[in-house]
Design an enzyme around this catalytic site. Structure first.
Site, PDB file in Angstrom:
ATOM      1  N   ASN A  80       0.798  -1.219   0.000  1.00  0.00           N
ATOM      2  CA  ASN A  80       0.000   0.000   0.000  1.00  0.00           C
ATOM      3  C   ASN A  80       0.834   1.275   0.000  1.00  0.00           C
ATOM      4  O   ASN A  80       0.303   2.372  -0.148  1.00  0.00           O
ATOM      5  CB  ASN A  80      -0.946   0.020   1.205  1.00  0.00           C
ATOM      6  N   GLY A 131       5.330   2.923  -0.268  1.00  0.00           N
ATOM      7  CA  GLY A 131       6.769   2.729  -0.276  1.00  0.00           C
ATOM      8  C   GLY A 131       7.275   1.667  -1.221  1.00  0.00           C
ATOM      9  O   GLY A 131       6.874   1.576  -2.386  1.00  0.00           O
ATOM     10  N   GLY A 170       6.782  -1.525  -1.237  1.00  0.00           N
ATOM     11  CA  GLY A 170       5.772  -2.484  -1.668  1.00  0.00           C
ATOM     12  C   GLY A 170       4.949  -1.960  -2.826  1.00  0.00           C
ATOM     13  O   GLY A 170       4.668  -2.690  -3.790  1.00  0.00           O
ATOM     14  N   TYR A 201      14.782  -3.772  15.981  1.00  0.00           N
ATOM     15  CA  TYR A 201      14.652  -3.762  14.525  1.00  0.00           C
ATOM     16  C   TYR A 201      15.750  -4.616  13.889  1.00  0.00           C
ATOM     17  O   TYR A 201      15.476  -5.426  12.997  1.00  0.00           O
ATOM     18  CB  TYR A 201      14.735  -2.329  14.005  1.00  0.00           C
TER      19      TYR A 201
END
Length: 287
Positions: A23, A25, A27, A163
């Site tokens: 949805n 960036g 992707g 992360y």
């Protein structure tokens, strides 16, 4: 390889490709390039309204389906809805969040970036015909897999180390998946990729002053999401080496064109990878 771009993308007509987090960036850029090349793209997203807006601008056949990687019930429901897929691209992710937990109680970054994709891949594996591409990061080099406390329940939480752990887990999963597929004589392959430094919304959710700093970096230094998506697109469509890792070929792997990427020695630790796999199966309720 020399300066591979979307102009080199093979024709994807007749292929179905699932892209998680499509949805925005990386992707969205990945979905756009694949759709332009003729693929039927399934945009697997938590925010389906945003995904519908992206899908409306794509030239090929698309479908939006809800997938919340931070909720294993959602992962199972999505997997049950898929009949056949040629390529699964495990792209979605969150970065450097304050301490939060998924619907199943996992630390949000480990739970979303690794466990959600681990469960999704395993639940879909018998319907994947070609390959699995898992998106990691250069930040995997800062990670350490704490098998005793992967969800930061016993140690002081550090958003960046969390992360790094999640992105190291992504890479170790991709390598271990390939070893297991090869051991079974499967035709499906597992490949990993990383975008380098790319301007995406991923860097705007730390809920700290770092958001402003990274916003400036995105506007002045970072390559576009389209450039950052190139290694993923290469890994998903080109003639690649099973179990390989691809990223930008420029300085420190931060920008450039797709090429084989190096990894931290820890990413190649087969013992930890096998133990992480077994732990992930238990946490995801797959055994």
């Amino acid at each position: 390889m020399s300066k591979w771009t979307t102009a080199n993308l093979p024709d994807q007509t007749g292929r179905t490709i699932v892209v998680t987090g499509a949805n925005s960036g990386l992707g969205a850029a990945t979905a756009r390039a694949l759709s332009t090349a003729g693929a039927r793209v399934i945009l697997a997203c938590r925010d389906t309204a945003k995904a519908e807006r992206v899908a409306a601008g794509l030239p090929g056949a698309t479908e939006v389906r809800e997938l919340d990687l931070a909720n294993l019930n959602s992962v199972r429901a999505f997997a049950d809805s898929i009949e056949r897929v040629d390529v699964l691209i495990n792209n979605a992710g969150v970065m450097a969040l304050p301490l939060r937990r998924t619907a199943d109680g996992f630390e949000m970054q480990f739970g979303t970036n690794h466990l959600g994709h681990f469960a999704l891949t395993n639940l879909l594996l018998d319907r994947i015909t070609d390959r699995v591409v898992t998106v990691s990061s250069v930040a995997h080099r800062t990670g350490r897999i704490d098998l005793a406390d992967p969800n930061w329940e016993q140690r002081r939480y550090d958003r960046w180390l969390a992360y790094g752990q999640s992105k190291l887990a992504n890479l170790m999963f991709a390598f271990e998946l390939q070893r297991r597929l090869a051991g079974e004589g499967a035709a499906v392959i597992s490949v990993a990729a990383h975008p380098g430094y790319a301007a995406t919304d991923l860097m705007s959710h730390t809920e700290s002053i770092q958001d402003a700093i990274m916003w400036v970096g995105n506007r002045t230094l970072a390559p576009t999401a389209e450039a950052g998506a190139l290694p993923t697109l290469f890994a998903a469509t080109a003639a690649v080496a099973p179990g390989a890792f691809y990223g930008p070929d420029g300085f420190l792997g931060l920008r450039g064109y797709p090429a084989r990427a190096g990894s931290a020695r820890s990413a190649r630790d087969r013992r930890v990878a096998a133990e992480l796999w077994e732990l992930s199966e238990k946490l995801c309720g797959l055994i």
